[in-house]
Design a protein around this motif. Structure first.
Motif, short mmCIF file in Angstrom:
data_model
loop_
_atom_site.label_atom_id
_atom_site.label_comp_id
_atom_site.label_asym_id
_atom_site.label_seq_id
_atom_site.Cartn_x
_atom_site.Cartn_y
_atom_site.Cartn_z
N ARG A 17 1.98 -9.88 -2.27
CA ARG A 17 1.64 -8.67 -3.04
C ARG A 17 1.80 -7.49 -2.09
O ARG A 17 0.98 -7.27 -1.20
N ALA A 18 2.85 -6.70 -2.28
CA ALA A 18 3.23 -5.65 -1.33
C ALA A 18 2.19 -4.55 -1.15
O ALA A 18 2.12 -3.96 -0.09
N GLU A 27 -5.71 -1.15 -0.95
CA GLU A 27 -4.43 -1.10 -1.66
C GLU A 27 -3.64 0.13 -1.23
O GLU A 27 -4.20 1.20 -1.04
N ALA A 28 -2.33 -0.02 -1.09
CA ALA A 28 -1.45 1.10 -0.78
C ALA A 28 -0.11 0.85 -1.47
O ALA A 28 0.57 -0.12 -1.16
N LEU A 29 0.23 1.72 -2.42
CA LEU A 29 1.49 1.55 -3.14
C LEU A 29 2.66 1.97 -2.25
O LEU A 29 2.54 2.87 -1.42
N LEU A 30 3.77 1.33 -2.43
CA LEU A 30 4.98 1.66 -1.69
C LEU A 30 5.72 2.79 -2.38
O LEU A 30 5.72 2.88 -3.61
N SER A 31 6.37 3.65 -1.60
CA SER A 31 7.22 4.67 -2.21
C SER A 31 8.57 4.05 -2.54
O SER A 31 8.95 3.01 -1.99
N LYS A 37 9.06 -4.28 6.34
CA LYS A 37 9.33 -5.64 6.79
C LYS A 37 8.28 -6.57 6.20
O LYS A 37 7.08 -6.27 6.24
N TYR A 38 8.73 -7.68 5.65
CA TYR A 38 7.83 -8.68 5.09
C TYR A 38 8.08 -10.02 5.76
O TYR A 38 9.22 -10.38 6.03
N ARG A 39 7.02 -10.74 5.97
CA ARG A 39 7.12 -12.13 6.41
C ARG A 39 6.45 -12.94 5.31
O ARG A 39 5.24 -12.88 5.15
N ILE A 40 7.27 -13.67 4.58
CA ILE A 40 6.76 -14.43 3.44
C ILE A 40 6.80 -15.91 3.80
O ILE A 40 7.86 -16.51 3.95
N ASN A 41 5.62 -16.47 3.97
CA ASN A 41 5.52 -17.88 4.30
C ASN A 41 5.59 -18.72 3.03
O ASN A 41 5.02 -18.36 2.01
N ASN A 70 2.06 -8.51 -12.41
CA ASN A 70 2.27 -7.29 -11.64
C ASN A 70 3.04 -6.32 -12.52
O ASN A 70 4.24 -6.47 -12.71
N GLN A 71 2.35 -5.32 -13.05
CA GLN A 71 3.00 -4.33 -13.90
C GLN A 71 3.72 -3.26 -13.09
O GLN A 71 4.38 -2.39 -13.64
N ASN A 72 3.57 -3.28 -11.78
CA ASN A 72 4.22 -2.33 -10.86
C ASN A 72 3.76 -0.89 -11.06
O ASN A 72 4.49 0.04 -10.79
#
Length: 107
Positions: A17-18, A27-31, A37-41, A70-72
């Motif tokens: 969950r970004a 929580e912090a929404l992305l612009s 960078k994501y590390r998804i295990n 996730n309605q984004n």
């Protein structure tokens, strides 16, 4: 696992969950044009790939029936009726060297 005819079988899922990338308590929404960078295990799994088979990776912003919706929008999913389409971009160049690590066992 993709066979020589293009048929695929899902082996494992990874979920991220970004909006919690910096802190799971805040929580912090992305612009829209933000590069992160994501590390998804992934969950543990095992598979023997037959000769000629390929590995397919699918990136999506939905996982219906797997995790909470996730309605984004950044709003609470339980009361939100609005949906926003999310567009994913994977950067793979010298500045942003995306990669996938797959452990291999010699049997």
């Amino acid at each position: 696992d993709v066979d020589s005819e293009g048929n695929s079988k899902r082996l494992v899922d990874g979920v991220y969950r970004a909006k919690y990338i910096d802190d799971f308590k805040k929580e912090a929404l992305l612009s829209e044009d933000e590069i992160r960078k994501y590390r998804i295990n992934m969950f543990h799994t095992s598979n023997t790939f037959k000769k000629g088979h390929l590995i397919r990776v699918e990136i999506t912003s939905s996982a219906e029936n797997l995790i909470f919706p996730n309605q984004n929008t950044g709003n609470d999913f339980a009361s939100d009726t609005e949906y926003v389409i999310a567009h994913q971009k994977i950067y793979h160049n010298e500045q942003y060297p995306s990669h996938i690590s797959v452990p291999v066992m010699d049997v």
